[in-house]
Design a protein around this motif. Structure first.
Motif, mmCIF file in Angstrom:
data_model
loop_
_atom_site.group_PDB
_atom_site.id
_atom_site.type_symbol
_atom_site.label_atom_id
_atom_site.label_comp_id
_atom_site.label_asym_id
_atom_site.label_seq_id
_atom_site.Cartn_x
_atom_site.Cartn_y
_atom_site.Cartn_z
ATOM 1 N N CYS A 1 -12.679 -60.341 -24.142
ATOM 2 C CA CYS A 1 -12.898 -61.626 -24.800
ATOM 3 C C CYS A 1 -12.017 -62.726 -24.224
ATOM 4 O O CYS A 1 -11.823 -63.754 -24.847
ATOM 5 C CB CYS A 1 -12.652 -61.489 -26.294
ATOM 6 S SG CYS A 1 -11.024 -60.855 -26.693
ATOM 7 N N HIS B 1 -16.218 -60.094 -30.025
ATOM 8 C CA HIS B 1 -15.063 -59.201 -30.090
ATOM 9 C C HIS B 1 -15.557 -57.878 -30.657
ATOM 10 O O HIS B 1 -16.725 -57.744 -31.015
ATOM 11 C CB HIS B 1 -13.975 -59.769 -31.004
ATOM 12 C CG HIS B 1 -13.473 -61.122 -30.589
ATOM 13 N ND1 HIS B 1 -12.436 -61.282 -29.716
ATOM 14 C CD2 HIS B 1 -13.882 -62.370 -30.930
ATOM 15 C CE1 HIS B 1 -12.215 -62.584 -29.536
ATOM 16 N NE2 HIS B 1 -13.087 -63.265 -30.255
ATOM 17 N N HIS C 1 -7.143 -60.765 -24.104
ATOM 18 C CA HIS C 1 -7.859 -59.651 -24.729
ATOM 19 C C HIS C 1 -6.922 -58.475 -25.005
ATOM 20 O O HIS C 1 -6.994 -57.828 -26.065
ATOM 21 C CB HIS C 1 -8.999 -59.246 -23.800
ATOM 22 C CG HIS C 1 -9.677 -57.962 -24.131
ATOM 23 N ND1 HIS C 1 -10.236 -57.709 -25.366
ATOM 24 C CD2 HIS C 1 -9.909 -56.859 -23.382
ATOM 25 C CE1 HIS C 1 -10.774 -56.492 -25.356
ATOM 26 N NE2 HIS C 1 -10.586 -55.963 -24.178
ATOM 27 N N GLN D 1 -13.916 -55.418 -27.001
ATOM 28 C CA GLN D 1 -14.919 -56.137 -26.210
ATOM 29 C C GLN D 1 -14.186 -57.253 -25.482
ATOM 30 O O GLN D 1 -13.576 -58.115 -26.129
ATOM 31 C CB GLN D 1 -15.998 -56.694 -27.147
ATOM 32 C CG GLN D 1 -17.266 -57.144 -26.449
ATOM 33 C CD GLN D 1 -18.010 -56.019 -25.754
ATOM 34 O OE1 GLN D 1 -17.894 -55.864 -24.552
ATOM 35 N NE2 GLN D 1 -18.780 -55.236 -26.489
ATOM 36 N N CYS E 1 -9.096 -54.848 -30.133
ATOM 37 C CA CYS E 1 -10.369 -55.471 -29.799
ATOM 38 C C CYS E 1 -10.915 -54.748 -28.580
ATOM 39 O O CYS E 1 -10.242 -54.654 -27.560
ATOM 40 C CB CYS E 1 -10.197 -56.951 -29.490
ATOM 41 S SG CYS E 1 -11.717 -57.703 -28.877
ATOM 42 N N MET F 1 -4.914 -58.716 -28.259
ATOM 43 C CA MET F 1 -5.610 -58.918 -29.524
ATOM 44 C C MET F 1 -5.444 -57.676 -30.385
ATOM 45 O O MET F 1 -6.376 -56.944 -30.657
ATOM 46 C CB MET F 1 -7.087 -59.209 -29.254
ATOM 47 C CG MET F 1 -7.774 -59.819 -30.451
ATOM 48 S SD MET F 1 -9.251 -60.662 -29.988
ATOM 49 C CE MET F 1 -10.134 -60.604 -31.537
#
Ligand code: CU
Ligand code: CU
Lengths: 232, 587
Positions: A195, A156, A199, A193, A191, A202
């Motif tokens: 994931c 993340h 995602h 990245q 976040c 997040m």
């Protein structure tokens, strides 16, 4: 209109300043290059210049212009590198004096916050773990907050745009970083990245509060966790 | 030696052909088809970004899982199944043998195998959309442990794991890399061994030089990635734990292996397109390429530096902060030779006699766009600013400003320029110019506004921004819509090109040999060149860019024509032309 979101960290201004410094170099380089590209299109088009000149560009007197431009470019690159060096060191290393310590754990798909227990030390049995989508990270204003970043599953990335801070969180490693936030309020944590399927969801918040409010929040955590703390 | 005489069946002539021109076209056609797929994916997720949860025309509702898969595959396809086949394989195959004056590649059968492995890789990738769970959606960088099993398929069986989106994508990439590797070896061996009489190293056209340098960079950097890809595959199907810390591995290993290839890959894609620019600029400026030899030296320097900068993709990944400065310096240094190459290209225009033909417009548009792409790279080469900009739309806009001109402007410049050579027909110039202007404007509008979204903190690969207050405000919501509408115009403009292509192909052959009055050897052959290319192998007397040479009658001097200053005594190659007779046995 400001092109950046509001900055609320002590080091964020350095990132913004760096942007404008690079922007100045880039703007100059862009205008010059655009001239070098567009001028001959007008001056030397077939109608204005039916006959071309035979210049191979391999003679020193011709190629020196390219070399001069490259030296200028290299020079400005190193000016930028020099100017950014301090900010990099500041953001990427932890200050000697940590006022508050906190753990941040990434997990598909939320951020989990770990506060030290009454002993004031992180990573001990009395830590309070807040694992709840609706609970923000509470931090006091104008304090050096040192945090330990970990991931429980995949990669993340912890991004706090208002602080100009970002750090990837790889499972299996602990990264220690810090910030000092200077304005009370609620700011997005995202976040950055990819994931998994949620995602996009997040997201959490950093809640920057006065010292009193922050203490009050931590105390409420201790009472809520009263039994657990007492067992220690 | 009459090459046109020998009879070939349809299959051996057009499908399983060993002729470098047919293989080049096969690569180009596959590239165009895959660009259609990649473009359609882009249309779907861009529509979703501007109008979240709307039903998308020609598609329907896009789920979060599909969004992630589409974004991932768009990136994968555009780099590995469009950029690579079109710039490296198609151009390398079509141009190298003709430009160095020979009949075919050194290994024609390996060449054919290369294309069919590439074809298979595309099939495997497209098949991954149809397996249970759909195509992989963890980003084209495929960072484990997300891509390393366990999180995608919980407790999978071997076959379920093998026929999962992630495994098929890894397999497809590995196959693609193998295909490109075969092509690369072929290019280098052909260029070294099969140059015609008089074609010394410093008389070889830049595009051939650059495709060779790109191939060498590719071969040098691809090994670790292929190994890494198989480790990732094993993590998925055999349950190894190379990248999963829960099983003793480390995801950082993949980041290093991926970017050790991934950054040089940028230059693998860039160099052939720059080669195209170098061929076209002198022709339409009627002036020698500015600094032929320095350009070659600068490209060689950049090739060496290209493998020393990879970790600038990992500034915020948790690498040692002290290491970042090293990679920042590397990044700065490698920008210098490329800036030098672009400056030399621009200098070629000065004191020329510029004709705004369609290929030339694509070339000039390329330079203009790349100027923005290159200069915005300065922000990202700075490790400190990258803390903020990493994984935002600023980065996405930056690399689209480099890769879009590179892949598409480079390819279109090449098509409009060499189309008459390989078909004996010509494309409509008016439609070509319309295609250019629409593409140029639509691209700029799409991506310029998104720089601002990036600076506002908009992070990438998010299907729904409704939770993010920084993005869910004006003008950024409007910018998203502008970008989407303009991207749709960009995609629709490409139909002008397809229409032009098909109507021009339907016209009668004119077979003009050298319509642009160029110097390089491909223009000596017939249009289209027959199997075997040349009736007699041309002899080369001088470099490829002798335009407006004083004392010559015409303003161009083909490489096979002896100029007043050229010695009769042609510099002998170390490598005598060996294939002149072997071709006869081929039929
Ligand atoms: Cu995440
Ligand atoms: Cu890179």
């Amino acid at each position: 209109m400001n092109i950046f979101p509001e900055n609320v960290s002590t080091y964020g201004q350095e990132i913004d300043n760096l942007f404008w410094l690079i922007f100045a170099f880039v703007a100059i380089a862009f205008v010059i290059s655009l001239f070098v590209l567009l001028y001959p299109l007008i001056k030397y088009n077939r109608k204005a210049a039916p006959k071309a000149e035979y210049i191979t560009g391999e003679k020193r007197k011709h190629f020196k212009w390219v070399v001069v431009a490259l030296v200028l470019l290299l020079g400005s690159d190193f000016v930028i590198l020099y100017c950014e060096h301090d900010a990099w060191g500041q953001i990427e290393s932890v200050p000697a004096k940590a006022d508050v310590k906190v753990g941040i754990i990434a997990r598909q798909w939320n951020w989990i916050f770990v506060y030290p227990g009454p002993d004031g030390i992180l990573n001990t049995a009395d830590d309070v773990i807040v694992d709840d989508m609706n609970s923000s990270l509470h931090v006091p204003i104008n304090k050096n907050v040192v945090f330990e970043l970990r991931s429980q599953d995949v990669i993340h990335s912890f991004f706090l745009a208002n602080a100009r801070f970002k750090q990837d969180v790889l499972p299996g490693r602990t990264v220690v970083r810090w910030f000092n936030l200077t304005k009370e309020g609620k700011y997005d944590i995202s976040c950055t990245q990819i994931c998994g399927v949620l995602h996009s969801k997040m997201r959490n918040f950093v809640m920057v509060e006065s010292e009193d409010k922050y203490k009050h929040y931590i105390d409420s955590l201790y009472t809520a966790n009263g039994r657990k703390t007492a067992m220690k | 030696m009459d090459a046109t005489l020998h009879k070939q069946s349809f299959w051996s002539k057009y499908i399983f052909s060993t002729d470098h021109k047919v293989i080049g076209m096969q690569y180009a056609i596959m590239g165009i088809i895959m660009a259609g797929v990649g473009g359609f994916l882009a249309y779907v997720f861009r529509y979703n970004l501007a109008y979240p949860n709307a039903s998308i025309p020609l598609f329907g509702h896009l789920s979060a899982t599909q969004y992630n898969a589409f974004v991932t595959c768009h990136g994968m396809i555009m780099v590995f199944w469009v950029g690579m086949p079109v710039l490296l394989s198609a151009l390398g195959n079509l141009l190298i043998p003709l430009m160095i004056g020979t009949d075919d590649m050194a290994f024609p059968t390996v060449n054919m195998l290369s294309f069919w492995i590439f074809f298979l890789s595309a099939v495997v990738l497209l098949a991954s959309f149809f397996v249970p769970g759909g195509a992989f959606g963890g980003g084209w960088t495929m960072y484990p442990p997300f891509s390393a099993g366990g999180y995608v398929n919980h407790n999978p069986h071997f076959f379920t794991a093998l026929f999962s989106g992630v495994s098929l994508m890894i397999l497809a990439v590995a196959l693609e890399l193998v295909a490109m590797l075969m092509g690369g070896i072929n290019f280098v061996v052909t260029t070294i061994n099969k140059r015609t009489k008089g074609m010394t190293a410093f008389r070889v056209p830049i595009v051939v030089w650059f495709i060779n340098i790109a191939s060498v960079i590719f071969m040098f950097s691809v090994g670790p990635l292929v190994a890494g890809a198989f480790m990732l595959l094993f993590d998925n199907i055999l349950g190894t734990g190379f990248y999963d810390p829960a099983r003793g591995g480390d995801p950082m290993l993949w980041e290093h292996l991926f970017w050790f290839f991934g950054h040089p890959e940028v230059y693998v894609l860039l160099l052939p397109a720059l080669g195209v620019l170098a061929e076209i600029l002198p022709v339409f400026a009627r002036k020698p390429l500015f600094g032929y030899k320095p350009i070659i030296y600068m490209a060689l320097v950049s090739a060496v530096l290209s493998v020393l900068v990879w970790a600038h993709h990992q500034f915020v990944a948790g690498i040692d902060p002290r290491m970042a400065t090293f990679f920042s310096i590397g990044t700065i240094l490698i920008s210098i030779p490329f800036a030098g190459i672009f400056l030399s290209f621009m200098a070629t225009l000065w004191k020329g006699s510029i004709k705004f033909s369609v290929p030339m417009m694509w070339v000039l548009g390329f330079i203009g766009l790349f100027l923005i792409g290159g200069l915005t790279g300065l922000f990202l080469g700075s490790n400190t600013f990258d803390i903020y900009a990493h994984d935002t739309y600023f980065v996405v806009a930056h690399f689209h400003y480099t890769l879009f001109p590179d892949i598409f402007f480079g390819f279109f410049a090449a098509i409009y320029y060499w189309f008459p050579k390989f078909t004996g027909k010509s494309l409509n110039a008016g439609l070509g110019k319309l295609h250019f202007w629409l593409t140029f404007f639509a691209f700029n509008v799409t991506w310029f506004v998104l720089f601002f979204n990036g600076l506002a903190g908009q992070h990438r690969r998010i299907n729904d921004y409704s939770d993010f207050s920084l993005i869910m405000r004006e003008p950024y919501i409007t910018f998203e819509k502008i970008a989407t509408i303009s991207a749709i115009i960009l995609i629709l403009s490409q139909f002008i090109f397809l229409y032009n292509l098909f109507t021009s192909l339907a016209k009668a052959k004119k077979g003009v040999k050298n319509p642009w009055e160029s110097n390089t050897l491909e223009w000596v052959a017939d249009s289209p060149p027959p199997h075997g290319n040349f009736q007699t192998y041309p002899v080369v007397y001088h470099g490829p860019y002798e335009y407006s040479l004083p004392g010559e009658g015409a303003d161009f001097l083909p490489q096979n024509v002896q100029g007043k200053n050229d010695t009769n005594n042609v510099t002998q190659n170390n490598y005598e032309h060996k294939t002149a007779t072997s071709f006869a046995t081929h039929k």
